[in-house]
Design an enzyme around this catalytic site. Structure first.
Site, PDB file in Angstrom:
ATOM      1  N   HIS A   3       0.861  -1.192   0.000  1.00 30.57           N
ATOM      2  CA  HIS A   3       0.000   0.000   0.000  1.00 30.57           C
ATOM      3  C   HIS A   3       0.889   1.231   0.000  1.00 30.57           C
ATOM      4  O   HIS A   3       1.246   1.759   1.039  1.00 30.57           O
ATOM      5  CB  HIS A   3      -0.955  -0.025   1.196  1.00 30.57           C
TER       6      HIS A   3
ATOM      7  N   GLU B  81      -9.658  -8.747  -9.533  1.00 27.48           N
ATOM      8  CA  GLU B  81      -8.492  -7.869  -9.346  1.00 27.48           C
ATOM      9  C   GLU B  81      -7.388  -8.181 -10.349  1.00 27.48           C
ATOM     10  O   GLU B  81      -7.085  -9.338 -10.627  1.00 27.48           O
ATOM     11  CB  GLU B  81      -7.923  -8.045  -7.929  1.00 27.48           C
TER      12      GLU B  81
HETATM   13 CO    CO Z   1      -4.935  -5.971  -3.714  1.00 27.19          CO
END
Ligand code: CO
Length: 295
Positions: free
Chosen positions: A165, A281
């Site tokens: 992230h 995804e």
């Molecule tokens: Co992901």
């Protein structure tokens, strides 16, 4: 984008894709969750990559952050809607990808198509300079047109070396935030669709952990495990199963490390109204005017 980085992202993507497809083929009625995740992670390692995080298995209202522990006995049942979310890394560069399958029935094909279509359209929109809320808006519209809700508090994310992230989030709605995707970014885009309220909440703990901080501690066995965790998984998420492979007393040592704040655990994320959740995804790499889907 530097050649080594691009080559690593491409290889991680190819391996993550193969691992995802292999995993989807393994899921079936009566099959143990544990066998599926172990087989997928072994394939990633055999191909020369490492898991970027423990394989996530999300069944029905569970959206994310569950992986079986080393003695999990759960088996897939007819009618389950199963998300398999897989990450592989090469030198810390990650391919992150997920898909949804329904076990033995065809009750949720429209829901599964909603997240697949939203991903396809998001991949047409994404590019250098595109605001994330434009991508989120396309995802939101696609899912709502098909009669479902996007999950508003789960997002896609940019990724850097050993960092899942890296700062940019890609919402599944038009949240009005206009941060932009930029040249040189690797970004995972992951629409979640549901027939529930469109929100996930924390459930029980999901056997997935990450390192928080080094702290002084008396328990030498726990500290030894902690050193191995840091050496083997670094800043990436890890799980109870992987620790048991290092030390058979890992379950109790993990509790000690949690209590002393050296590691933290991720709760399972489940849909607030127990709605069924689907997910799709892919990871994209933006270089120049090119958008390459690596997974
Ligand atoms: Co992901």
């Amino acid at each position: 984008m530097n050649e080594h980085v691009l080559r690593s992202l491409r290889l991680a993507g190819v391996i993550a894709r193969e691992a995802r497809e292999y995993g989807m083929g393994l899921v079936g009625e009566g099959v143990r969750y544990l066998d599926v995740v172990v087989e997928i992670e072994s394939l990633i390692i055999r191909r020369g990559a490492r898991p970027a995080f423990p394989v996530n298995i999300g069944v029905n209202e569970v959206a994310a952050h569950f992986t079986p522990n080393h003695e999990d006995t759960q088996r897939f049942a007819k009618g389950d809607v199963v998300k398999v979310d897989v990450g592989a890394h090469v030198d810390g560069y990650v391919g992150d990808t997920a898909a949804t399958i329904e076990v033995g029935t065809r009750n949720w094909q429209e829901l599964i198509s909603a997240s697949n279509d939203a991903l396809r359209i998001a991949l047409e929109v994404v590019g250098d300079g595109v605001p994330v809320n434009t991508i989120g808006g396309a995802i939101e519209r696609t899912i709502k047109e098909r009669g479902f809700r996007p999950v508003v508090n789960l997002t896609g994310h940019s990724m850097n070396q050993y960092n899942l992230h890296a700062g940019l989030t890609v919402p599944n709605i038009d949240d009005g935030l206009s941060a932009r995707v930029r040249d040189g970014m690797a970004v995972a885009i992951e629409p979640f669709a549901t027939n529930g309220a469109g929100q996930v909440v924390n459930g029980k703990l999901g056997n997935i952990y990450r390192v928080v901080a080094e702290r002084p501690m008396r328990d030498q066995k726990a500290l030894e495990l902690f050193s191995r965790i840091q050496a083997d998984f670094g800043t990436l998420p890890f799980c109870e199963r992987w620790c048991v492979a290092i030390d058979k007393n890992a379950p109790s040592l993990i509790r000690t490390l949690l209590r002393h704040g050296l590691i933290s655990s991720y709760p399972v994320l489940r849909e607030i109204k127990k709605g069924i959740v689907s997910q799709a995804e892919h990871t994209v790499v933006v270089h120049g005017s090119t958008v390459e889907i690596t997974t």
